[in-house]
Design a protein around this motif. Structure first.
Motif, PDB file in Angstrom:
ATOM      1  N   ARG A   1     -20.469  -7.301  -4.922  1.00  0.00           N
ATOM      2  CA  ARG A   1     -20.088  -6.931  -3.501  1.00  0.00           C
ATOM      3  C   ARG A   1     -18.747  -7.147  -2.974  1.00  0.00           C
ATOM      4  O   ARG A   1     -18.107  -6.387  -2.345  1.00  0.00           O
ATOM      5  CB  ARG A   1     -21.045  -7.789  -2.547  1.00  0.00           C
ATOM      6  N   TYR A   2     -18.272  -8.171  -3.328  1.00  0.00           N
ATOM      7  CA  TYR A   2     -16.730  -8.474  -2.666  1.00  0.00           C
ATOM      8  C   TYR A   2     -15.721  -7.501  -3.418  1.00  0.00           C
ATOM      9  O   TYR A   2     -14.783  -6.995  -2.754  1.00  0.00           O
ATOM     10  CB  TYR A   2     -16.392  -9.804  -3.148  1.00  0.00           C
ATOM     11  N   VAL A   3     -15.834  -7.255  -4.797  1.00  0.00           N
ATOM     12  CA  VAL A   3     -15.001  -6.520  -5.352  1.00  0.00           C
ATOM     13  C   VAL A   3     -15.081  -4.962  -4.897  1.00  0.00           C
ATOM     14  O   VAL A   3     -14.091  -4.264  -4.808  1.00  0.00           O
ATOM     15  CB  VAL A   3     -15.055  -6.619  -7.025  1.00  0.00           C
ATOM     16  N   ARG A   4     -16.065  -4.457  -4.666  1.00  0.00           N
ATOM     17  CA  ARG A   4     -16.392  -3.221  -4.235  1.00  0.00           C
ATOM     18  C   ARG A   4     -15.747  -3.064  -2.820  1.00  0.00           C
ATOM     19  O   ARG A   4     -15.275  -2.059  -2.271  1.00  0.00           O
ATOM     20  CB  ARG A   4     -17.757  -3.018  -4.108  1.00  0.00           C
ATOM     21  N   LEU A   5     -15.881  -4.125  -1.988  1.00  0.00           N
ATOM     22  CA  LEU A   5     -15.117  -4.169  -0.589  1.00  0.00           C
ATOM     23  C   LEU A   5     -13.623  -4.052  -0.838  1.00  0.00           C
ATOM     24  O   LEU A   5     -12.976  -3.387  -0.001  1.00  0.00           O
ATOM     25  CB  LEU A   5     -15.750  -5.395   0.205  1.00  0.00           C
ATOM     26  N   LEU A   6     -13.496  -4.859  -1.654  1.00  0.00           N
ATOM     27  CA  LEU A   6     -11.578  -5.119  -1.788  1.00  0.00           C
ATOM     28  C   LEU A   6     -11.268  -3.540  -2.471  1.00  0.00           C
ATOM     29  O   LEU A   6     -10.241  -3.161  -1.965  1.00  0.00           O
ATOM     30  CB  LEU A   6     -11.570  -5.982  -2.981  1.00  0.00           C
ATOM     31  N   SER A   7     -11.820  -2.719  -2.975  1.00  0.00           N
ATOM     32  CA  SER A   7     -11.739  -1.323  -3.724  1.00  0.00           C
ATOM     33  C   SER A   7     -11.621  -0.553  -2.431  1.00  0.00           C
ATOM     34  O   SER A   7     -10.874   0.435  -2.545  1.00  0.00           O
ATOM     35  CB  SER A   7     -12.462  -1.067  -4.792  1.00  0.00           C
ATOM     36  N   ARG A   8     -12.587  -0.361  -1.753  1.00  0.00           N
ATOM     37  CA  ARG A   8     -12.791   0.174  -0.429  1.00  0.00           C
ATOM     38  C   ARG A   8     -11.441  -0.096   0.416  1.00  0.00           C
ATOM     39  O   ARG A   8     -10.953   0.821   0.932  1.00  0.00           O
ATOM     40  CB  ARG A   8     -14.089  -0.080   0.281  1.00  0.00           C
ATOM     41  N   THR A   9     -11.280  -1.059   0.745  1.00  0.00           N
ATOM     42  CA  THR A   9     -10.073  -1.369   1.592  1.00  0.00           C
ATOM     43  C   THR A   9      -8.696  -0.874   1.061  1.00  0.00           C
ATOM     44  O   THR A   9      -7.964  -0.470   1.710  1.00  0.00           O
ATOM     45  CB  THR A   9      -9.861  -3.000   1.651  1.00  0.00           C
ATOM     46  N   ALA A  10      -8.541  -1.260  -0.120  1.00  0.00           N
ATOM     47  CA  ALA A  10      -7.483  -0.739  -0.873  1.00  0.00           C
ATOM     48  C   ALA A  10      -7.332   0.816  -0.728  1.00  0.00           C
ATOM     49  O   ALA A  10      -6.173   1.268  -0.763  1.00  0.00           O
ATOM     50  CB  ALA A  10      -7.463  -1.149  -2.538  1.00  0.00           C
TER      51      ALA A  10
ATOM     52  N   TYR B   1       0.687  -1.325   0.063  1.00  0.00           N
ATOM     53  CA  TYR B   1      -0.018  -0.057   0.086  1.00  0.00           C
ATOM     54  C   TYR B   1       0.925   1.350   0.096  1.00  0.00           C
ATOM     55  O   TYR B   1       0.308   2.372  -0.323  1.00  0.00           O
ATOM     56  CB  TYR B   1      -1.016  -0.130   1.132  1.00  0.00           C
ATOM     57  N   ALA B   2       2.139   1.003   0.263  1.00  0.00           N
ATOM     58  CA  ALA B   2       3.181   2.537   0.351  1.00  0.00           C
ATOM     59  C   ALA B   2       3.614   2.473  -1.048  1.00  0.00           C
ATOM     60  O   ALA B   2       4.336   1.938  -1.512  1.00  0.00           O
ATOM     61  CB  ALA B   2       4.092   2.121   1.264  1.00  0.00           C
ATOM     62  N   LEU B   3       2.743   3.384  -1.914  1.00  0.00           N
ATOM     63  CA  LEU B   3       2.926   3.395  -3.367  1.00  0.00           C
ATOM     64  C   LEU B   3       4.373   3.887  -3.678  1.00  0.00           C
ATOM     65  O   LEU B   3       4.864   3.639  -4.898  1.00  0.00           O
ATOM     66  CB  LEU B   3       1.626   4.299  -3.750  1.00  0.00           C
ATOM     67  N   GLY B   4       5.007   4.512  -3.024  1.00  0.00           N
ATOM     68  CA  GLY B   4       6.373   5.191  -3.426  1.00  0.00           C
ATOM     69  C   GLY B   4       7.326   4.159  -2.954  1.00  0.00           C
ATOM     70  O   GLY B   4       8.474   4.524  -3.407  1.00  0.00           O
ATOM     71  N   GLN B   5       7.401   2.955  -2.360  1.00  0.00           N
ATOM     72  CA  GLN B   5       8.175   2.160  -1.866  1.00  0.00           C
ATOM     73  C   GLN B   5       8.900   1.454  -3.144  1.00  0.00           C
ATOM     74  O   GLN B   5       8.106   1.299  -3.971  1.00  0.00           O
ATOM     75  CB  GLN B   5       7.769   1.399  -0.857  1.00  0.00           C
ATOM     76  N   PRO B   6      10.129   1.047  -3.063  1.00  0.00           N
ATOM     77  CA  PRO B   6      10.506   0.304  -4.202  1.00  0.00           C
ATOM     78  C   PRO B   6       9.937  -1.117  -4.130  1.00  0.00           C
ATOM     79  O   PRO B   6       9.167  -1.668  -3.238  1.00  0.00           O
ATOM     80  CB  PRO B   6      12.165  -0.118  -3.977  1.00  0.00           C
TER      81      PRO B   6
END
Length: 570
Positions: free
Chosen positions: A493-502, A410-415
């Motif tokens: 429902r699952y994909v929307r939950l996954l997107s929210r968590t991301a 989740y740390a988008l700037g990390q290598p």
């Protein structure tokens, strides 16, 4: 407050944008006027292809050990957004089609095959991915194109249709049936070098005309007992479907993420037009409804890019789960982009329909975006691939027993480590570290002024538990192509939950002082993604004001509307 995230944008994306120049300059041979003229002629933008050749774009599709620059999935995505932001036909026709073929080669090719492909690409040549047959669509297992045994090799017979660049590719990766019996080992991948092939055994079919991507060379090819050596097969005979399904996880992730560049420019054109247009004594952007739609589209763009960025990093860090995340990105990000562009078209009214004038590029972008929902793989096919995995995900991860994802996810700037082509899997085997992270996320310390966000996470955890209860009870007969609609709704429902968590995790791991560390965009993103069958309403006033302030500032300073907020050649 700064807006950029360090390390997320490779410098070469800025270099390519500078090389292509201002989109609004009518004298620029790669600007909007030239792009529209080429579209009217149903041609690829020749000046654009020339500049991409001088830039060496194909190196973005070749791993470093073979002389290229393909190190990070998120970096190639950002480079390609530069093209999709101005001309999606150029993005697909010059670049993405070769990328699809390339990752298949890097996944299963022998060393000589990889070296040959790398040389072609680094010389500016094209490699086509010849999977498609109109009679079978996304059903790769139904492919009828045959490869039969011949002395010292194979004979290829059949048709490939609606294939990008097949008429001007120097090589192609062909999916062929090598066993007449059905089953997972019925097909193989074959690398065909067209320059060395017998031209009498190949017949180009007429070009296919399309509504969008009009400049892309969509063609077909008929093979009549074309002989190829046994060394042309990628991997073991019969491994074609397995290899394709693994390799295409990469492109299912990055192609929809690249297409966010289309919405970026669509939003910019809309703000340009509505800022100039005066209604009721003020700019149209002052109208409450207009403000609400613009802020909502901005929020949708941010959450689409956040979901795509986490999916791209998952390819590197949790490749065993990529079969789930790739389909989820394709399914959700493409939906967000299609719906957001439609909302902008409603704001533009008749101006979205014009093929000339300041808003003319919008109608081309709208047409060119449509394949994001069905090209490469259809959204419905993504649902079909996800549904059978839900019961095992529910039992092994969603209850809280699954392994935590690495923080770097989740740390988008990390290598990131190199892309592990050999660790991609056909099935996630119940691994879902993103959804599984909800438990620790909710139980972590939260600041008092973020209590509403913690409560949203707690509600998501309850939703996940409900999903686990339902999905864990599904029987195998309820998971096939004839599954009932309510079972496919479980995927949504699952994909929307996954997107929210991301989105929550991207915010939690963002660099302090950046726009992504501001909870306003997250509140807007979560509001735009309600649970269940509810449609999102207007954003809360505070979140709407914060997003509009950021949107206007980026518009006025010529920066992208996506996660990177980088300066553009506008």
């Amino acid at each position: 407050m700064t807006t950029a995230t360090t390390g997320l944008t490779p410098k070469r994306a800025d270099e390519l944008d500078h090389l292509l120049g201002s989109l609004s300059d009518p004298a620029n041979p790669t600007g909007a006027a030239a792009i529209l003229a080429a579209d009217e002629r149903t041609e690829m933008l020749a000046a654009g292809e020339a500049r991409l050749h001088s830039y060496g774009l194909n190196a973005e599709f070749v791993p470093p050990e073979l002389g290229g620059r393909l190190e990070r999935a998120d970096h190639v995505t950002e480079v390609m957004r530069t093209l999709y932001r101005r001309d999606p036909a150029l993005g697909l026709g010059y670049g993405a089609s070769s990328l699809i073929a390339a990752v298949t080669l890097w996944t299963a090719g022998a060393a000589p095959q990889k070296e040959h492909a790398a040389r072609l690409l680094l010389d500016g040549r094209r490699i086509a991915i010849a999977f498609h047959e109109l009679a079978h669509g996304n059903d790769m297992a139904g492919t009828e194109f045959e490869a039969t045994a011949a002395p010292k090799g194979l004979r290829l017979s059949g048709r490939k249709e609606v294939v990008t660049n097949i008429a001007r590719a120097d090589a192609m990766v062909v999916l062929a049936r090598t066993d007449p019996r059905s089953g997972p080992r019925s097909h193989s991948l074959v690398l065909v070098d067209r320059a060395g092939a017998d031209p009498a055994r190949l017949t180009d079919l007429p070009r296919f005309s399309t509504v969008g991507m009009r400049g892309v060379q969509l063609g077909g090819l008929r093979f009549d007992d074309l002989r190829v050596p046994a060394s042309a097969v990628l991997g073991p005979v019969g491994s074609g479907l397995e290899t394709a399904l693994k390799a295409l996880q990469i492109t299912r992730t990055v192609l929809p993420a690249m297409a966010t560049g289309i919405l970026d420019t669509g939003l910019r054109l809309t703000v340009d037009h509505l800022s100039r247009r005066r209604l009721y004594g003020a700019p149209a952007t002052a109208l409450p409804h207009v403000r609400s739609v613009l802020a909502g589209v901005f929020a949708d763009l941010l959450r689409a890019e956040a979901h795509g960025a986490v999916g791209a990093r998952a390819l590197h860090l949790v490749p065993g789960a990529a079969s789930v995340y790739a389909s989820a990105v394709k399914f959700e990000v493409s939906r967000l982009l299609l719906e957001a562009m439609d909302r902008l078209a409603e704001l533009l009214g008749a101006h979205f329909y014009l093929r000339e004038g300041p808003t003319a590029l919008f109608q081309k972008l709208l047409r060119d975006l449509a394949p994001v929902g069905f090209g490469h793989i259809a959204r419905a096919a993504c649902q079909m691939s996800l549904l059978p995995q839900l019961p095992l995900l529910a039992r092994r991860t969603w209850a809280g027993s699954g392994a935590e994802a690495p923080g770097g996810l989740y740390a988008l700037g990390q290598p990131l480590p190199p892309l592990p082509y050999d660790r991609l899997a056909l099935h996630a085997a119940g691994r879902d570290p993103i959804a599984g992270s909800l438990h620790a996320l909710v139980d972590a310390p939260w600041a008092a002024d973020h209590a509403d966000l913690r409560d949203a996470g707690a509600a998501d955890r309850t939703e996940l538990a409900e999903l686990a209860g339902v999905c864990g009870r599904l029987s195998p007969v309820e998971l096939g192509v004839d599954a009932r609609p309510e079972h496919y709704d479980l995927v949504t429902r699952y994909v929307r939950l996954l997107s929210r968590t991301a989105c929550v995790q991207v915010w939690r791991h963002s660099e302090p002082g950046t726009f992504l560390a501001d909870p306003a965009w997250l509140r807007a993103a979560l509001h735009r993604s309600p649970r269940g069958a509810h449609r999102p309403g207007p954003l809360p006033a505070q979140a709407e004001d914060a997003l509009l302030t950021e949107l206007v500032d980026r518009h006025d300073t010529g920066r992208s509307f996506g996660l990177t907020a980088r300066p553009l050649a506008v």
